[in-house]
Design a protein around this motif. Structure first.
Motif, PDB file in Angstrom:
ATOM      1  N   ALA A 115       0.985  -1.191   0.054  1.00  0.00           N
ATOM      2  CA  ALA A 115       0.104   0.113  -0.079  1.00  0.00           C
ATOM      3  C   ALA A 115       0.822   1.187  -0.041  1.00  0.00           C
ATOM      4  O   ALA A 115       0.351   2.400  -0.182  1.00  0.00           O
ATOM      5  N   GLY A 116       2.111   1.160   0.185  1.00  0.00           N
ATOM      6  CA  GLY A 116       3.077   2.270   0.125  1.00  0.00           C
ATOM      7  C   GLY A 116       3.225   2.818   1.485  1.00  0.00           C
ATOM      8  O   GLY A 116       3.888   4.034   1.523  1.00  0.00           O
ATOM      9  N   ASP A 117       2.835   2.181   2.700  1.00  0.00           N
ATOM     10  CA  ASP A 117       3.037   2.824   3.891  1.00  0.00           C
ATOM     11  C   ASP A 117       4.067   2.349   4.516  1.00  0.00           C
ATOM     12  O   ASP A 117       3.934   1.377   5.230  1.00  0.00           O
ATOM     13  N   ARG A 118       5.261   2.735   3.979  1.00  0.00           N
ATOM     14  CA  ARG A 118       6.576   2.245   4.454  1.00  0.00           C
ATOM     15  C   ARG A 118       6.856   2.358   6.050  1.00  0.00           C
ATOM     16  O   ARG A 118       7.561   1.482   6.517  1.00  0.00           O
ATOM     17  N   ASP A 119       6.360   3.462   6.708  1.00  0.00           N
ATOM     18  CA  ASP A 119       6.761   3.555   8.242  1.00  0.00           C
ATOM     19  C   ASP A 119       5.822   2.499   8.969  1.00  0.00           C
ATOM     20  O   ASP A 119       6.512   1.771   9.870  1.00  0.00           O
ATOM     21  N   ALA A 120       4.649   2.452   8.501  1.00  0.00           N
ATOM     22  CA  ALA A 120       3.765   1.337   9.323  1.00  0.00           C
ATOM     23  C   ALA A 120       4.278   0.075   8.875  1.00  0.00           C
ATOM     24  O   ALA A 120       4.342  -1.119   9.612  1.00  0.00           O
ATOM     25  N   ALA A 121       4.683  -0.188   7.576  1.00  0.00           N
ATOM     26  CA  ALA A 121       5.046  -1.606   7.298  1.00  0.00           C
ATOM     27  C   ALA A 121       6.437  -2.003   8.060  1.00  0.00           C
ATOM     28  O   ALA A 121       6.662  -3.030   8.559  1.00  0.00           O
ATOM     29  N   ALA A 122       7.312  -0.990   8.195  1.00  0.00           N
ATOM     30  CA  ALA A 122       8.675  -1.108   9.132  1.00  0.00           C
ATOM     31  C   ALA A 122       8.179  -1.513  10.484  1.00  0.00           C
ATOM     32  O   ALA A 122       8.778  -2.589  11.018  1.00  0.00           O
ATOM     33  N   ALA A 123       7.361  -0.918  11.192  1.00  0.00           N
ATOM     34  CA  ALA A 123       6.761  -1.407  12.408  1.00  0.00           C
ATOM     35  C   ALA A 123       6.322  -2.612  12.500  1.00  0.00           C
ATOM     36  O   ALA A 123       6.616  -3.192  13.431  1.00  0.00           O
ATOM     37  N   ALA A 124       5.484  -2.806  11.628  1.00  0.00           N
ATOM     38  CA  ALA A 124       5.043  -4.351  11.767  1.00  0.00           C
ATOM     39  C   ALA A 124       6.074  -5.162  11.182  1.00  0.00           C
ATOM     40  O   ALA A 124       6.075  -6.637  11.799  1.00  0.00           O
ATOM     41  N   TYR A 125       6.928  -5.222  10.366  1.00  0.00           N
ATOM     42  CA  TYR A 125       8.120  -6.045  10.018  1.00  0.00           C
ATOM     43  C   TYR A 125       8.813  -6.440  11.342  1.00  0.00           C
ATOM     44  O   TYR A 125       9.146  -7.550  11.756  1.00  0.00           O
ATOM     45  N   ARG A 126       8.763  -5.053  12.046  1.00  0.00           N
ATOM     46  CA  ARG A 126       9.745  -5.404  13.372  1.00  0.00           C
ATOM     47  C   ARG A 126       8.980  -5.943  14.448  1.00  0.00           C
ATOM     48  O   ARG A 126       9.561  -6.778  15.272  1.00  0.00           O
ATOM     49  N   ALA A 127       7.685  -5.844  14.552  1.00  0.00           N
ATOM     50  CA  ALA A 127       6.916  -6.517  15.365  1.00  0.00           C
ATOM     51  C   ALA A 127       6.936  -8.083  15.101  1.00  0.00           C
ATOM     52  O   ALA A 127       6.992  -8.806  16.087  1.00  0.00           O
ATOM     53  N   ALA A 128       6.973  -8.373  13.697  1.00  0.00           N
ATOM     54  CA  ALA A 128       6.735  -9.746  13.451  1.00  0.00           C
ATOM     55  C   ALA A 128       8.112 -10.555  13.824  1.00  0.00           C
ATOM     56  O   ALA A 128       8.295 -11.512  14.371  1.00  0.00           O
ATOM     57  N   ALA A 129       9.308  -9.740  13.748  1.00  0.00           N
ATOM     58  CA  ALA A 129      10.665 -10.076  14.068  1.00  0.00           C
ATOM     59  C   ALA A 129      10.565 -10.476  15.445  1.00  0.00           C
ATOM     60  O   ALA A 129      11.316 -11.501  15.873  1.00  0.00           O
ATOM     61  N   ARG A 130      10.178  -9.712  16.250  1.00  0.00           N
ATOM     62  CA  ARG A 130       9.964  -9.917  17.744  1.00  0.00           C
ATOM     63  C   ARG A 130       9.197 -11.247  18.137  1.00  0.00           C
ATOM     64  O   ARG A 130       9.510 -11.780  18.912  1.00  0.00           O
ATOM     65  N   LEU A 131       8.267 -11.521  17.474  1.00  0.00           N
ATOM     66  CA  LEU A 131       7.307 -12.765  17.684  1.00  0.00           C
ATOM     67  C   LEU A 131       7.954 -14.200  17.044  1.00  0.00           C
ATOM     68  O   LEU A 131       7.287 -15.007  17.703  1.00  0.00           O
ATOM     69  N   THR A 132       8.750 -13.928  15.983  1.00  0.00           N
ATOM     70  CA  THR A 132       8.994 -15.397  15.551  1.00  0.00           C
ATOM     71  C   THR A 132      10.109 -16.070  16.610  1.00  0.00           C
ATOM     72  O   THR A 132      10.800 -15.293  17.111  1.00  0.00           O
ATOM     73  N   THR A 133      10.198 -17.458  16.527  1.00  0.00           N
ATOM     74  CA  THR A 133      11.029 -18.175  17.061  1.00  0.00           C
ATOM     75  C   THR A 133      12.043 -18.865  16.249  1.00  0.00           C
ATOM     76  O   THR A 133      13.033 -19.551  16.740  1.00  0.00           O
ATOM     77  N   SER A 134      11.899 -18.276  14.884  1.00  0.00           N
ATOM     78  CA  SER A 134      13.045 -18.747  14.025  1.00  0.00           C
ATOM     79  C   SER A 134      14.088 -17.939  13.726  1.00  0.00           C
ATOM     80  O   SER A 134      13.883 -16.828  13.397  1.00  0.00           O
ATOM     81  N   LEU A 135      15.355 -18.196  13.879  1.00  0.00           N
ATOM     82  CA  LEU A 135      16.540 -17.333  13.479  1.00  0.00           C
ATOM     83  C   LEU A 135      16.576 -16.791  12.114  1.00  0.00           C
ATOM     84  O   LEU A 135      16.572 -15.595  11.816  1.00  0.00           O
ATOM     85  N   PRO A 136      16.252 -17.687  11.021  1.00  0.00           N
ATOM     86  CA  PRO A 136      16.515 -17.053   9.744  1.00  0.00           C
ATOM     87  C   PRO A 136      15.218 -16.208   9.487  1.00  0.00           C
ATOM     88  O   PRO A 136      15.330 -15.307   8.880  1.00  0.00           O
ATOM     89  N   GLU A 137      14.026 -16.690  10.018  1.00  0.00           N
ATOM     90  CA  GLU A 137      12.845 -15.737   9.845  1.00  0.00           C
ATOM     91  C   GLU A 137      13.094 -14.303  10.411  1.00  0.00           C
ATOM     92  O   GLU A 137      12.810 -13.273   9.827  1.00  0.00           O
ATOM     93  N   ARG A 138      13.332 -14.314  11.898  1.00  0.00           N
ATOM     94  CA  ARG A 138      13.730 -13.096  12.597  1.00  0.00           C
ATOM     95  C   ARG A 138      14.848 -12.128  11.381  1.00  0.00           C
ATOM     96  O   ARG A 138      14.389 -10.854  11.466  1.00  0.00           O
ATOM     97  N   ARG A 139      15.915 -12.654  10.960  1.00  0.00           N
ATOM     98  CA  ARG A 139      16.970 -11.975  10.176  1.00  0.00           C
ATOM     99  C   ARG A 139      16.148 -11.637   9.137  1.00  0.00           C
ATOM    100  O   ARG A 139      16.337 -10.400   8.626  1.00  0.00           O
TER     101      ARG A 139
END
Lengths: 427, 121
Positions: free
Chosen positions: A378-402
């Motif tokens: 949708a082009g909302d890069r700030d919100a996308a970045a925040a959501a990617y970071r939230a997802a990174a904190r929630l995964t338990t897989s190292l490659p996924e977090r990376r």
């Protein structure tokens, strides 16, 4: 007599393992003792055959050696426990020759599969026992595949065997009424084994037994026993289509590569062709089911020459059908991705809101990852970045977090390449 | 899924275990360990020596400096851990709830990162 190659020998022993075990259990009862005896016979064969050469009748050899071990063990047990009813009980069970000829080796393997995936067992025990009794793997191999100590895995197997013993289930096919449900359980166990193996290929340890291939091998066997069963065919197709991507899904440095970014020339065409043929046949001839639909979706991904050429409208149609016949929040999440790809990110985000209200998805990293992807589209890069970071904190897989962290960073690069492909969903 | 159960002690944990309730607590621990071993969920675990034996390393102006003793005096300290492989987080939590320290100090349940991964992140 010829000396077999190591790989060939292993294949042969694995293929014979359930047949030998089936023959023994049918003749003597006592699944747990037979299972130990067969493992010992397999070890003896692996030790002797490379130097002595293959016996003329490998299956007969294994049955003979396993039977000898079993008799020794039962004798030792009898002298430990003097109670005679143990013997009487055993003789009764082995009693009238049920007719080795009447029941084929194929039935034996099928009965074993049903037994190992019995609903009285925990999921972890079903998996361990299936790999040992039907797959012919050793406890050490299974333990290393699941990255647990051998003692832990041995305990799971022994507990599973105790449960089977206590349930006093006979060595026979489940009654017709129970068959569909029991077969569903078998397929689910095989699916879990496949998934474990497929996910693990991103890991560093290449010495582990290939669980994905093992799952495919056993599913192939099941499919050969019941070629008309649409869901078994669908499961095999799904595995083959997913597995076709194994060489393309991980970068040399171990980083995950999203479906849209994979080098499609590295997909295994033979595996894809086989999977597509299977799913087409199943859909044309059998009652429709969730594995067939997932395989059909995987086939559409596999047949797209590039990510852009993916037929998202058809994929959305299949997901819509899938969530209707098998309501499940993970399918609903995948459907939301298909909505975003077919109708645009706003429609996808609206769909996602409904998925998020499902408690079962609370705190699941993929919800945040999918949201991030849609916001990026949708082009909302700030919100996308925040959501990617939230997802990174929630995964338990190292490659996924990376991976998710790298997406978050890319969202905040001012001169970011807008064309950078975003992660695409897999079925 | 593998979880680490972090076991926190109070300074008087040893006294508690040697006191009147100690035997019941030890029994509770032994029973739980036996159950986890039998079920094939136990991966491992260790208990740590008294915090007085700690050597700490802390960065000071970008340089690691070693000192004797824990980093800070605390009401509770990390005393040991269990690693379990459970079907669900709820099951791991249930195990932690049954460890005696849950009654007088605290426990933490934390998922362990793994090296596998899906492409549909």
């Amino acid at each position: 007599m010829s000396s077999p190659e190591a790989g060939e020998l292993e294949d042969l022993l694995r293929r014979l393992a359930p047949q030998v075990l089936g023959a023994l259990v049918r003749r003597h009862g006592q699944f747990d003792a037979c299972e130990d005896a067969v493992q010992e016979a397999l070890i003896a064969a692996a030790r002797q055959w490379p130097s002595d050469g293959l016996p003329d009748h490998p299956r007969g050899w294994l049955i003979a050696v396993a039977t000898r071990r079993l008799v020794d063990e039962l004798r030792a047990e009898r002298s430990r426990r003097t109670r005679e009813d143990v013997v009487a009980d055993r003789e009764e069970r082995s009693g009238p020759a049920v007719g080795d000829a009447a029941m084929s080796a194929r039935d034996d393997a099928l009965i074993l599969l049903f037994m190992c995936c019995h609903p009285a067992l925990t999921s972890a025990s079903q998996i361990a026992l299936t790999l040992r009794a039907v797959g012919g793997l050793s406890t050490a191999e299974i333990a290393s595949a699941f990255l647990v100590p051998e003692a832990t895995m041995a305990q799971r197997i022994s507990r599973a065997k105790q449960t089977i013993k206590a349930s006093e289930m006979g060595f026979e096919l489940p009654p017709d009424d129970d068959r569909p449900e029991r077969l569903r359980a078998v397929r689910h166990v095989l699916y879990l084994v496949f998934n474990e193996g497929y996910m693990a290929t991103a890991g560093p340890d290449l010495q582990r037994v290939e669980l994905a291939e093992e799952a495919i091998r056993i599913t192939r066997m099941l499919h050969a026993m019941m070629p008309a069963d649409g869901e078994t065919t669908g499961l095999l197709a799904l595995m083959l289509l997913t597995h076709s991507r194994r060489a393309a899904r991980v970068a040399p440095d171990g980083a995950l590569i999203a479906l849209a970014d994979q080098d499609r020339s590295r997909w295994d065409r033979q595996s894809i062709d086989h999977g597509v043929a299977l799913v087409e046949r199943a859909l044309a001839t059998a009652a429709i089911g969730p594995y067939q639909l997932q395989a059909a979706i995987a086939a559409l991904h596999a047949e797209a020459r590039s990510a852009e050429e993916t037929d998202w409208h058809q994929i959305l149609g299949l997901y819509t059908l899938l969530v209707r016949i098998a309501p499940n929040p993970v399918f609903a999440l995948n459907r939301a991705v298909a909505v975003a790809m077919a109708k645009g990110p706003d429609a996808g985000l609206a769909e996602l809101a409904a998925v998020e209200s499902d408690d079962r998805m609370a705190g699941h990293h993929r919800v945040s990852a999918v949201r991030a992807h849609m916001l990026e589209l949708a082009g909302d890069r700030d919100a996308a970045a925040a959501a990617y970071r939230a997802a990174a904190r929630l995964t338990t897989s190292l490659p996924e977090r990376r991976y998710l962290e790298s997406r978050a960073a890319a969202m905040q690069t001012i001169e970011a390449d807008v064309e950078t492909p975003a992660p695409a969903p897999t079925p | 899924m593998k979880y680490m159960l972090l076991i926190y002690d109070r300074p008087d944990t040893r006294e508690l275990f040697s006191g009147p309730d100690g035997e019941a607590m030890r029994e509770q621990m032994d029973d739980l360990m036996a159950e986890l071993t039998a079920s094939g969920e136990l991966i491992g675990g260790e208990g740590l020596a008294d915090p007085a034996q700690t050597r700490s390393i802390r960065a000071q102006d970008g340089v690691p400096v070693v000192t004797d003793g824990p980093l800070a005096e605390a009401k509770e300290h990390f005393g040991g851990y269990l690693i379990v492989d459970c079907d669900t987080a709820e099951r791991a939590t249930e195990i932690a709830l049954r460890w005696p320290n849950a009654l007088f100090a605290s426990m933490e349940v934390r998922p362990i990162m793994n090296a596998g991964g899906g492409e549909d992140v």
